[in-house]
Enzyme design. Structure first.
Site, PDB file in Angstrom:
ATOM      1  N   ASP A 100      56.423  39.023  16.446  1.00  0.00           N
ATOM      2  CA  ASP A 100      56.147  39.238  17.862  1.00  0.00           C
ATOM      3  C   ASP A 100      54.936  38.432  18.319  1.00  0.00           C
ATOM      4  O   ASP A 100      54.962  37.764  19.356  1.00  0.00           O
ATOM      5  CB  ASP A 100      55.921  40.732  18.113  1.00  0.00           C
ATOM      6  CG  ASP A 100      56.481  41.178  19.451  1.00  0.00           C
ATOM      7  OD1 ASP A 100      57.120  40.370  20.138  1.00  0.00           O
ATOM      8  OD2 ASP A 100      56.281  42.352  19.813  1.00  0.00           O
ATOM      9  N   ASP A 101      53.839  38.499  17.562  1.00  0.00           N
ATOM     10  CA  ASP A 101      52.647  37.739  17.936  1.00  0.00           C
ATOM     11  C   ASP A 101      52.892  36.242  17.852  1.00  0.00           C
ATOM     12  O   ASP A 101      52.418  35.477  18.693  1.00  0.00           O
ATOM     13  CB  ASP A 101      51.475  38.124  17.028  1.00  0.00           C
ATOM     14  CG  ASP A 101      50.776  39.374  17.518  1.00  0.00           C
ATOM     15  OD1 ASP A 101      49.891  39.270  18.378  1.00  0.00           O
ATOM     16  OD2 ASP A 101      51.136  40.468  17.052  1.00  0.00           O
TER      17      ASP A 101
END
Length: 670
Positions: A397-398
């Site tokens: 996600d990051d």
């Protein structure tokens, strides 16, 4: 609860012409305030980080840890207890999100922490708490992690806790049940907890701190560590039988490999702390790391013990006479999202603020293999993590969000940036699951049988593909040349479409909940060129529009995880309103009345500092167990929504460029 806006009411909303000058200026002014407010929150080195708020288990467990290591008279106990009292519900218990019902594990830990802080069981607030806990099933109804805390402090025998066999450290990765078959966050808790279970330490507390009054039956009463099923054979019953055998084996000391396994577990923990702000860089494993050191006889003056306790101190926030703790810190996440918000608001890519932020992000790139490399071979390390330092655990996600930020900020084509982008793209594609989706930290951690083990009741044993992360990866890939028709995209789209709810919405794993998931899916599908007139998209659009509240905003409670029929219902919040608007804008609904009144809601509720006030939790840690409030969500997400709307009413063609620079081709190498 705020009611949805009816179709009749929407028909009477005054909708000026899209290029109405006064309206355009009002939106632009709100955007400028938001941009200026976001810039004032930037740190001198270029990054952003907002408070990350969780529920009271953080303060409770901190007090319980201090008691375990012999510091129950530490002044921080009193300050954390002061905070706990402010969060007690009027009915007497404690919830795991604002507005939620009392939760038994959260309440038992808070009550126990207050007893350690000196509160008497006869005080009115403690009497109310005990009554609520009894009504919820008593202290014996708590989850396994809570029961370990009770055992550590002598309130419950270890026999009531599930076995966490440290010998699993000796099993190879190809074995059916090994530590790399569970999610990264469970792994970082399991390993130290297995050492604790091997030692079974107990710190005896004064009688005045005991919580025997919370049990419906005496704590010594024999009980299963989890509730058996009624079927003669089930995986739950199989693992309970295995647990019984393990306890018998321990009883007769038939554990010849225990010392070896414990040494390996401790070495495993220490190795993952070298480039990290504590084990996993998150609160629970850091706590258990300190417990392990106490088991090993490590003194409080030992450098490793001091370092571990400092990581906990760094998560604390003192305000007046109260102390609260964060579950971790979110600088990479907040910085990437802030960059996107600023880019949307017209911040120049060559500005000093943007350049500093990009440089800071590039310095955080992961350049060493982590746990993911145990099951994913042949790919160079790359990507980003969530915290300041957590090299063993970059997350998908990051990494996707940073890739989007670099592109939106206009830095993706810079020669100095492209190697990091190539590595991240290669890593992302390699991390795609067999079902076509993406998870958070690992690949193919989806064996449902493992959710039946007795210590899996925290609802986080696996790391399965989820629509929100999968769609965010598609959005990121779109900035670097990926479109419908390419294999990684097509299989991901099939995964997303297969997981649409009957209502038209998508489940949100990492944000609350269906509004979050639906927003991200619509943005991701639009970005890679999916047909926005397809029925699946129009169903989602209809659901979003029908979920709008009468005040023009959108909101959804954490309760929707327990009661899906409450999807899209709740008090309007700035962040969830922004998500809904961004989703509608992505599919071409920017001139719809729903978007207009949503923007009016944001403009009308903006604070003078450029941000928005938001009380509900809109972030998700573990559905049904642990929720989060990102204090910067009501800063950069509404700014994105205002900016994209403002750009459209002044420059209609601008919104088309936001799915990614079409000419940029940075496909990863094969």
């Amino acid at each position: 609860m705020t009611r949805p806006l009816t179709s009749t009411e929407k028909c009477f909303v005054a909708i000026p012409e899209p290029r109405d000058q006064d309206w355009a200026e009002e939106v632009a002014a709100a955007m400028d305030r938001g941009r200026a407010g976001l810039l004032t929150r930037q740190n001198p080195d270029g990054h952003w980080v907002g408070e990350l708020e969780g529920d009271t288990i953080l303060e409770s467990e901190f007090i319980l840890l201090l008691a375990f290591v012999g510091k129950h008279d530490d002044p921080r106990v009193k300050r954390a207890a002061n905070y706990l009292r402010t969060k007690q519900l009027s009915v007497g218990g404690w919830s795991n999100y604002p507005g939620g019902p009392a939760e038994v594990s959260v309440s038992v830990k808070a009550y126990f922490a207050l007893k350690i802080a000196g509160d008497s069981a006869s005080e009115p607030h403690m009497v109310r708490a005990a009554e609520v806990i009894h009504n919820l099933g008593g202290a014996e109804a708590t989850n396994s992690f809570t029961r370990f805390y009770l055992a550590l402090l002598g309130q419950l025998p270890y026999a009531a806790c599930p076995s966490v066999p440290v010998e699993l450290m000796l099993l190879p990765c190809w074995f059916f049940f090994n530590i790399y078959a569970m999610s990264a966050w469970s792994r970082t808790i399991f390993v130290p907890l297995s050492v604790v279970d091997a030692f079974k330490p107990v710190t005896r507390l004064p009688e005045s701190m005991h919580i025997r009054e919370l049990f419906l039956e005496p704590p010594e009463t024999p009980r299963w560590p989890a509730k058996p099923t009624k079927k003669w054979f089930s995986w739950t019953n199989f693992f309970l039988g295995t647990d019984w055998i393990l306890k018998k084996v321990e009883q007769f000391r038939l554990t010849p490999f225990r010392r070896l396994a414990a040494r390996k577990a401790v070495a495993w923990m220490q190795e993952r702390c070298r480039e990290s702000d504590g084990l996993g860089a998150i609160f629970p494993p850091i706590i258990y790391h300190a417990v392990v050191l106490k088991c090993l006889g490590t003194s409080q003056d030992d450098p490793e013990m001091r370092w571990v306790l400092k990581q906990l101190d760094d998560l604390g926030i003192e305000e007046g006479d109260a102390l609260r703790l964060q579950p971790c810190l979110s600088p990479v996440w907040d910085t990437a999202l802030s960059l996107i918000g600023l880019a949307d608001a017209g911040q120049r890519g060559d500005s000093e603020e943007t350049a500093l932020a990009v440089r800071w992000l590039l310095d955080k790139e992961v350049r060493q293999p982590g746990d993911w490399a145990k099951t994913v071979r042949g790919v160079e390390p790359g990507g980003w993590f969530f915290e300041y330092r957590n090299a063993p655990y970059p997350d998908i996600d990051d990494t996707a969000m940073v890739l989007i930020a670099l592109a939106r900020a206009g830095h993706a084509t810079r020669t100095i940036v492209q190697p990091a982008i190539h590595r991240a793209l290669n890593w992302l594609v390699a991390m795609q699951n067999s079902d076509g989706g993406w998870a958070a930290f690992d690949r193919n951690i989806n064996n449902e049988i493992l959710t039946k083990v007795p210590f899996a009741d925290h609802n986080a044993m696996l790391d399965p593909s989820c629509p929100d992360i999968t769609a965010r990866v598609l959005e990121a890939l779109s900035h670097y040349g990926y479109r419908v028709g390419q294999k990684p995209v097509d299989v991901a789209v099939r995964f997303i479409l297969a997981h649409q709810e009957e209502s038209g919405a998508w489940f949100g794993r990492w944000g609350v909940n269906y509004i979050y998931g639906t927003w991200q899916v619509l943005v991701g599908l639009a970005a890679i060129g999916f047909d926005m007139n397809a029925m699946v998209v129009r169903r989602a659009v209809r659901w979003l529009k029908e979920s709008q509240n009468a005040d023009g905003g959108w909101g959804e409670s954490c309760r929707s995880y327990d009661e899906p029929e409450l999807a899209g219902q709740g008090e309007s919040t700035a962040s969830q309103t922004a998500w809904a608007i961004l989703g509608l804008i992505a599919v071409g609904e920017i001139e719809s009345p729903e978007v207009r009144v949503g923007i009016e809601y944001l403009v009308g509720t903006q604070n003078i500092d450029g941000g928005w006030s938001e009380e509900p939790f809109t972030g998700t840690g573990f559905p049904r167990v642990f929720y989060l409030k990102y204090h910067m969500y009501p800063v950069y997400f509404p700014l994105m929504a205002l900016s994209r709307y403002s750009q459209h009413i002044t420059h209609p063609q601008a919104i088309e460029s936001q799915v990614g620079p079409r000419g940029l081709r940075l496909l990863p190498s094969t």
